[in-house]
Design a protein around this motif. Structure first.
Motif, PDB file in Angstrom:
ATOM      1  N   GLN A   1       0.829  -1.205   0.000  1.00 13.78           N
ATOM      2  CA  GLN A   1       0.000   0.000   0.000  1.00 13.78           C
ATOM      3  C   GLN A   1       0.864   1.256   0.000  1.00 13.78           C
ATOM      4  O   GLN A   1       0.606   2.205  -0.732  1.00 13.78           O
ATOM      5  N   GLU A   2       1.937   1.221   0.807  1.00 13.31           N
ATOM      6  CA  GLU A   2       2.840   2.383   0.852  1.00 13.31           C
ATOM      7  C   GLU A   2       3.454   2.632  -0.521  1.00 13.31           C
ATOM      8  O   GLU A   2       3.570   3.778  -0.967  1.00 13.31           O
ATOM      9  N   ALA A   3       3.841   1.551  -1.199  1.00 12.27           N
ATOM     10  CA  ALA A   3       4.415   1.697  -2.542  1.00 12.27           C
ATOM     11  C   ALA A   3       3.387   2.335  -3.479  1.00 12.27           C
ATOM     12  O   ALA A   3       3.698   3.287  -4.207  1.00 12.27           O
ATOM     13  N   LEU A   4       2.147   1.833  -3.411  1.00 13.41           N
ATOM     14  CA  LEU A   4       1.094   2.377  -4.277  1.00 13.41           C
ATOM     15  C   LEU A   4       0.843   3.857  -3.989  1.00 13.41           C
ATOM     16  O   LEU A   4       0.587   4.646  -4.904  1.00 13.41           O
ATOM     17  N   ASP A   5       0.944   4.232  -2.700  1.00 16.66           N
ATOM     18  CA  ASP A   5       0.721   5.644  -2.344  1.00 16.66           C
ATOM     19  C   ASP A   5       1.783   6.542  -2.986  1.00 16.66           C
ATOM     20  O   ASP A   5       1.469   7.598  -3.516  1.00 16.66           O
ATOM     21  N   VAL A   6       3.037   6.116  -2.909  1.00 18.44           N
ATOM     22  CA  VAL A   6       4.098   6.943  -3.498  1.00 18.44           C
ATOM     23  C   VAL A   6       3.925   7.005  -5.022  1.00 18.44           C
ATOM     24  O   VAL A   6       4.088   8.060  -5.639  1.00 18.44           O
ATOM     25  N   ILE A   7       3.584   5.866  -5.624  1.00 21.85           N
ATOM     26  CA  ILE A   7       3.369   5.841  -7.082  1.00 21.85           C
ATOM     27  C   ILE A   7       2.247   6.816  -7.457  1.00 21.85           C
ATOM     28  O   ILE A   7       2.372   7.605  -8.407  1.00 21.85           O
ATOM     29  N   ARG A   8       1.173   6.814  -6.674  1.00 27.85           N
ATOM     30  CA  ARG A   8       0.044   7.700  -6.990  1.00 27.85           C
ATOM     31  C   ARG A   8       0.449   9.180  -6.880  1.00 27.85           C
ATOM     32  O   ARG A   8       0.162   9.985  -7.759  1.00 27.85           O
ATOM     33  N   ASP A   9       1.169   9.525  -5.809  1.00 32.56           N
ATOM     34  CA  ASP A   9       1.611  10.925  -5.656  1.00 32.56           C
ATOM     35  C   ASP A   9       2.489  11.354  -6.824  1.00 32.56           C
ATOM     36  O   ASP A   9       2.355  12.464  -7.349  1.00 32.56           O
TER      37      ASP A   9
END
Ligand code: ASP
Ligand code: MG
Length: 443
Positions: free
Chosen positions: A61-69
């Motif tokens: 989830q943390e990886a996905l959050d950074v990718i989204r930002d």
């Protein structure tokens, strides 16, 4: 085609849509055949490293959050960069493929090597956006992929034979024009997998390319008018140094002048290709030229390196003994801790390190040979000038300027073009100002 220049632009020089546009204008303002090497937009490589780290630790989830930002930010860049719907759409489609690729790692097992593939996307994005923007402006340019020519061998060193062959092959293609763009930092390893030249490696890419093509000049474009004669963060009225030799530049770079990584321009030195440091925000300024020779001049610049630790070993056994220095050095070597400065007397050795990770163990082993004193929070001041033995008095001027500042170690005589002085970090600013006043009219 013979290429005259290699121009490398760092992360902040391509840090937003306006800066990318400014670089595009800069590289297309004349017809000089050139290779343009780009870093990732500033912040991007750090975000990609963060994504890879999250993936490696299973924090999906943390990886996905950074990718989204990141994706949100890039979509803004995309809409600001392009002015036609055609290129806004093409840019968006391209970004979509990159972010889809990054997301493709999320639900798979993540291998350490994949980090390199993730991290490479920063330069792939910046060069592709630049290429599209030049197309939109109807400025002819060619994008060549560093993955098709830049390669390191099994020891991590540039594979010059391979790079030369493939770079020449790509540039011989009739479609390669006067303006060629490629990625810094990114390469393949001996197995052909995606790899990189380590953080900050874009300068290295530019130097390798410029050395192989034997260009007239390699230009490293940043945000400051070249290397200054003193640290602008601590001293007012500093000025760019106009001409430095490769060796002088290496000393300054090592001792804190953050503008250039010291080993990054070795390939330029090897090929005797001059390197010029230029300012994107002030392109008219000539910047700093780093060349094979530079005229001897009493003082050229000073720089400081912080967080230095001194270790003093006092031993009565050292008196008339041989092998003592070796014993001491072997302990630092065993703990892979590089030594920067050394001073010896009949009964003591003082030396400095900046990597203190193994200091406790080192001290424990040294205690077998004498009394150990450790002092932290020190700075090395590096003075670059003409310190050949047959030009007496130069060091006296530097020392006179520092007459009110306690000096821990003075290293004179190893290098003809630099002297290093160890001071308390608390005295660093005062030392830089005092040297600047006496030697360069800084304030
Ligand atoms: N983008 C890479 C980094 O941030 C390489 C470079 O900028 O030189 O380290
Ligand atoms: Mg950089």
């Amino acid at each position: 085609m013979e290429y005259t220049n290699v121009l490398k632009f760092g992360g902040t020089s391509v840090g937003n849509a306006q800066r990318i546009q400014a670089v595009a204008a800069l590289v297309s303002r004349d017809d000089v055949p050139k290779i343009v090497v780009l870093s990732a937009m500033s912040g991007t490589t750090n975000s990609l490293v963060e994504i890879a780290d999250h993936l490696y630790r299973g924090r999906r989830q943390e990886a996905l959050d950074v990718i989204r930002d990141m994706e949100i930010n890039y979509l803004i860049v995309n809409s600001e960069l392009f002015s036609t719907s055609k290129y806004i759409r093409e840019g968006k489609e391209f970004l979509q493929t990159i972010f889809t690729y990054l997301r493709s790692f999320v639900n798979k097992e993540f291998y350490p090597l994949q980090e390199k593939a993730v991290v490479a996307q920063g330069e792939i994005i910046s060069t592709t956006l630049m290429h599209y923007y030049l197309q939109e402006q109807e400025i002819p340019s060619t994008l060549i992929s560093a993955l098709d020519f830049m390669r390191i061998d099994k020891d991590g060193e540039p594979d010059y034979f391979y790079i030369k062959q493939n770079l020449h092959r790509l540039l011989a293609d009739p479609s390669a024009g006067r303006l060629v763009i490629t990625q810094g930092f990114v390469c393949r390893n001996a197995q052909g997998e995606i790899d990189n030249l380590k953080r900050g490696g874009s300068d290295y890419s530019a130097a390798i390319i410029g050395g192989i093509l034997n260009v007239a000049e390699i230009q490293i474009w940043t945000d400051i008018d070249g290397l200054h004669n003193n640290d602008p963060r601590h001293v007012k009225n500093t000025r760019p140094v106009r001409l430095l030799s490769f060796d002088e530049a290496a000393e300054l770079a090592y001792f804190g002048a953050k503008i250039l990584h010291p080993s990054s321009i070795q390939p330029a030195k090897r090929a005797s290709v001059p390197v010029r440091l230029k300012n994107t925000l002030n392109p008219a300024d000539e910047g700093t030229l780093i060349d094979k020779d530079s005229p001897a001049c009493d003082f050229k610049a000073v720089a400081a390196k912080d967080d230095i630790t001194a270790v003093k070993i006092k031993s009565s056994n050292m008196l008339l003994a041989y092998g003592f220095v070796r014993t001491v050095f072997e302990i630092f070597e065993a703990w892979k801790t590089p030594i920067d400065m050394i001073a010896t007397s009949e009964v003591a050795i003082s030396l400095t390190i900046d990597d203190t990770r193994h200091l406790d163990r080192i001290v424990k082993e040294l205690e077998r040979y004498g009394t150990i004193e450790v002092e932290h929070a020190l700075s090395i001041i590096c003075v670059v000038g003409d310190f050949r033995a047959d030009t007496p008095g130069v060091i006296a001027r530097a020392l006179h300027a520092l007459r009110e500042i306690p000096l821990r170690i003075v290293s004179y005589g190893a290098s003809e073009h630099s002297v290093s002085l160890l001071v308390r970090q608390a005295d660093k600013q005062r030392a830089l100002v005092a040297l600047g006043r006496a030697l360069f009219d800084n304030e």
